[in-house]
Design a protein around this motif. Structure first.
Motif, PDB file in Angstrom:
ATOM      1  N   LYS A 178       5.183  18.031  -5.367  1.00  0.00           N
ATOM      2  CA  LYS A 178       6.470  17.865  -4.690  1.00  0.00           C
ATOM      3  C   LYS A 178       7.599  18.596  -5.413  1.00  0.00           C
ATOM      4  O   LYS A 178       8.731  18.623  -4.938  1.00  0.00           O
ATOM      5  CB  LYS A 178       6.835  16.378  -4.593  1.00  0.00           C
ATOM      6  N   VAL A 179       7.306  19.186  -6.572  1.00  0.00           N
ATOM      7  CA  VAL A 179       8.338  19.873  -7.353  1.00  0.00           C
ATOM      8  C   VAL A 179       8.634  21.232  -6.714  1.00  0.00           C
ATOM      9  O   VAL A 179       7.745  22.067  -6.556  1.00  0.00           O
ATOM     10  CB  VAL A 179       7.896  20.048  -8.816  1.00  0.00           C
ATOM     11  N   ASP A 180       9.905  21.453  -6.370  1.00  0.00           N
ATOM     12  CA  ASP A 180      10.321  22.706  -5.734  1.00  0.00           C
ATOM     13  C   ASP A 180      10.854  23.718  -6.738  1.00  0.00           C
ATOM     14  O   ASP A 180      10.764  24.926  -6.516  1.00  0.00           O
ATOM     15  CB  ASP A 180      11.419  22.423  -4.692  1.00  0.00           C
ATOM     16  N   ARG A 181      11.415  23.240  -7.843  1.00  0.00           N
ATOM     17  CA  ARG A 181      12.001  24.153  -8.814  1.00  0.00           C
ATOM     18  C   ARG A 181      11.956  23.529 -10.197  1.00  0.00           C
ATOM     19  O   ARG A 181      12.147  22.327 -10.345  1.00  0.00           O
ATOM     20  CB  ARG A 181      13.455  24.466  -8.411  1.00  0.00           C
ATOM     21  N   VAL A 182      11.690  24.377 -11.194  1.00  0.00           N
ATOM     22  CA  VAL A 182      11.678  23.927 -12.586  1.00  0.00           C
ATOM     23  C   VAL A 182      12.727  24.716 -13.352  1.00  0.00           C
ATOM     24  O   VAL A 182      12.725  25.947 -13.328  1.00  0.00           O
ATOM     25  CB  VAL A 182      10.291  24.130 -13.235  1.00  0.00           C
ATOM     26  N   GLU A 183      13.628  24.005 -14.013  1.00  0.00           N
ATOM     27  CA  GLU A 183      14.644  24.638 -14.841  1.00  0.00           C
ATOM     28  C   GLU A 183      14.428  24.235 -16.297  1.00  0.00           C
ATOM     29  O   GLU A 183      13.463  23.539 -16.615  1.00  0.00           O
ATOM     30  CB  GLU A 183      16.044  24.245 -14.346  1.00  0.00           C
ATOM     31  N   ARG A 184      15.312  24.657 -17.152  1.00  0.00           N
ATOM     32  CA  ARG A 184      15.123  24.415 -18.583  1.00  0.00           C
ATOM     33  C   ARG A 184      15.093  22.929 -18.920  1.00  0.00           C
ATOM     34  O   ARG A 184      14.281  22.491 -19.719  1.00  0.00           O
ATOM     35  CB  ARG A 184      16.240  25.116 -19.369  1.00  0.00           C
ATOM     36  N   GLU A 185      15.997  22.156 -18.318  1.00  0.00           N
ATOM     37  CA  GLU A 185      16.105  20.745 -18.680  1.00  0.00           C
ATOM     38  C   GLU A 185      15.891  19.802 -17.509  1.00  0.00           C
ATOM     39  O   GLU A 185      16.133  18.604 -17.624  1.00  0.00           O
ATOM     40  CB  GLU A 185      17.485  20.477 -19.304  1.00  0.00           C
ATOM     41  N   SER A 186      15.431  20.340 -16.379  1.00  0.00           N
ATOM     42  CA  SER A 186      15.244  19.474 -15.213  1.00  0.00           C
ATOM     43  C   SER A 186      14.273  20.082 -14.217  1.00  0.00           C
ATOM     44  O   SER A 186      13.985  21.287 -14.258  1.00  0.00           O
ATOM     45  CB  SER A 186      16.590  19.199 -14.520  1.00  0.00           C
TER      46      SER A 186
ATOM     47  N   ARG B 224       0.847  -1.191   0.000  1.00  0.00           N
ATOM     48  CA  ARG B 224       0.000   0.000   0.000  1.00  0.00           C
ATOM     49  C   ARG B 224       0.888   1.248   0.000  1.00  0.00           C
ATOM     50  O   ARG B 224       1.752   1.412   0.871  1.00  0.00           O
ATOM     51  CB  ARG B 224      -0.895   0.005   1.241  1.00  0.00           C
ATOM     52  N   LEU B 225       0.696   2.117  -0.975  1.00  0.00           N
ATOM     53  CA  LEU B 225       1.456   3.358  -1.074  1.00  0.00           C
ATOM     54  C   LEU B 225       0.501   4.538  -0.958  1.00  0.00           C
ATOM     55  O   LEU B 225      -0.452   4.657  -1.735  1.00  0.00           O
ATOM     56  CB  LEU B 225       2.195   3.442  -2.415  1.00  0.00           C
ATOM     57  N   ARG B 226       0.761   5.403   0.011  1.00  0.00           N
ATOM     58  CA  ARG B 226      -0.038   6.630   0.139  1.00  0.00           C
ATOM     59  C   ARG B 226       0.412   7.607  -0.935  1.00  0.00           C
ATOM     60  O   ARG B 226       1.609   7.882  -1.080  1.00  0.00           O
ATOM     61  CB  ARG B 226       0.124   7.232   1.530  1.00  0.00           C
ATOM     62  N   LEU B 227      -0.538   8.145  -1.686  1.00  0.00           N
ATOM     63  CA  LEU B 227      -0.207   9.028  -2.797  1.00  0.00           C
ATOM     64  C   LEU B 227       0.597  10.234  -2.340  1.00  0.00           C
ATOM     65  O   LEU B 227       1.511  10.684  -3.035  1.00  0.00           O
ATOM     66  CB  LEU B 227      -1.487   9.485  -3.503  1.00  0.00           C
ATOM     67  N   GLU B 228       0.297  10.759  -1.161  1.00  0.00           N
ATOM     68  CA  GLU B 228       0.984  11.962  -0.686  1.00  0.00           C
ATOM     69  C   GLU B 228       2.454  11.694  -0.340  1.00  0.00           C
ATOM     70  O   GLU B 228       3.248  12.638  -0.231  1.00  0.00           O
ATOM     71  CB  GLU B 228       0.276  12.531   0.544  1.00  0.00           C
ATOM     72  N   GLU B 229       2.829  10.425  -0.203  1.00  0.00           N
ATOM     73  CA  GLU B 229       4.207  10.092   0.145  1.00  0.00           C
ATOM     74  C   GLU B 229       5.085   9.828  -1.079  1.00  0.00           C
ATOM     75  O   GLU B 229       6.311   9.779  -0.972  1.00  0.00           O
ATOM     76  CB  GLU B 229       4.239   8.866   1.064  1.00  0.00           C
ATOM     77  N   ILE B 230       4.464   9.663  -2.256  1.00  0.00           N
ATOM     78  CA  ILE B 230       5.234   9.362  -3.466  1.00  0.00           C
ATOM     79  C   ILE B 230       5.835  10.652  -4.020  1.00  0.00           C
ATOM     80  O   ILE B 230       5.122  11.613  -4.308  1.00  0.00           O
ATOM     81  CB  ILE B 230       4.347   8.701  -4.540  1.00  0.00           C
ATOM     82  N   LEU B 231       7.160  10.677  -4.158  1.00  0.00           N
ATOM     83  CA  LEU B 231       7.849  11.845  -4.716  1.00  0.00           C
ATOM     84  C   LEU B 231       7.908  11.761  -6.239  1.00  0.00           C
ATOM     85  O   LEU B 231       7.578  12.712  -6.940  1.00  0.00           O
ATOM     86  CB  LEU B 231       9.266  11.947  -4.154  1.00  0.00           C
TER      87      LEU B 231
END
Length: 231
Positions: free
Chosen positions: A198-206, A142-149
């Motif tokens: 869960k995304v903290d930062r978005v860059e051009r290629e990552s 069982r995987l809680r959705l809020e815990e999946i990165l």
């Protein structure tokens, strides 16, 4: 009108469900599937109210299939075996039809589903499960959705990354996508699905999830836009 699909590895069993369903005025049988994974894709594409689901299938059992769906519709199990009845009701199945079943028994099960459907519609209650089950080793985890990165493709497996924990499951990327609700989980690369919250930062290629850098694949700019609110 209840929109339903039927899943069974035996075409003859699906023909029986089709013949019985056509006589139920409030039921629309929108599709039948011998492949559970094809049915899973359908569930991701549109709202289905009810599944007629066989239990013993070759690739994945009906019980495993139901556990794997993050937002499952109502389910009526259709099976030739009685030993899974208790497990089915633990999964909140509407009914458990033992093959061969009659038109009257089929109708009784459909009426139960329709009553619950009307109750939910009038009350506005739409429960949203907060977890999925994935097969890992010989069991279901069982995987809680809020815990999946994020989820990473590694050969014939998908690796579910939860903080310092990693769960391997023998799935394809398409199957993992079908399990995880969108837009909470976004495909950013042919090998990566990420939890958009869960995304903290978005860059051009990552993108960055905490201190972990994940690549953005060519052609996924629109998906990245869903994370940043510009898609």
């Amino acid at each position: 009108m209840l929109k339903a699909i039927a899943i069974d590895d035996e075409p003859i069993a699906l023909d029986v469900v089709k013949a019985l369903a056509v006589k139920v005025g409030f039921l629309e049988l929108a599709g039948v599937y011998t492949d559970a994974y094809e049915a899973m894709k359908r569930l991701q594409q549109e709202k289905i109210d009810l599944i007629f689901l066989d239990i013993k299938m070759p690739d994945i059992s009906g019980l495993e299939f139901l556990r794997s769906i993050p937002h499952p519709p109502m389910v009526i199990f259709t099976t030739a075996y009685s030993e899974h009845a208790v497990q089915s009701f633990e999964l909140d199945a509407i009914d458990y039809l033992l093959k061969p079943f009659s038109q009257s028994r089929f109708l009784k099960a459909c009426n139960k589903a329709y009553e619950l459907y009307e109750l939910k519609r009038k009350s506005g209650v739409t429960p949203a499960p907060d977890h999925i089950f994935v097969k890992s080793g010989y069991g279901q985890v069982r995987l809680r959705l809020e815990e999946i990165l994020y989820v990473q493709s590694t050969g014939n497996y998908m690796q579910f990354v939860l903080g310092d924990d990693k769960i391997l499951s023998r799935l394809t990327m398409a199957e993992a996508e079908a399990l995880l609700p969108s837009p909470a989980f976004i495909r950013i690369h042919r090998s990566y699905l990420v939890a958009s919250g869960k995304v903290d930062r978005v860059e051009r290629e990552s993108v960055w999830v905490g201190d972990r850098e994940l690549p953005i694949g060519a052609g996924y700019a629109r998906e990245i836009g869903k994370i940043t609110g510009m898609g």
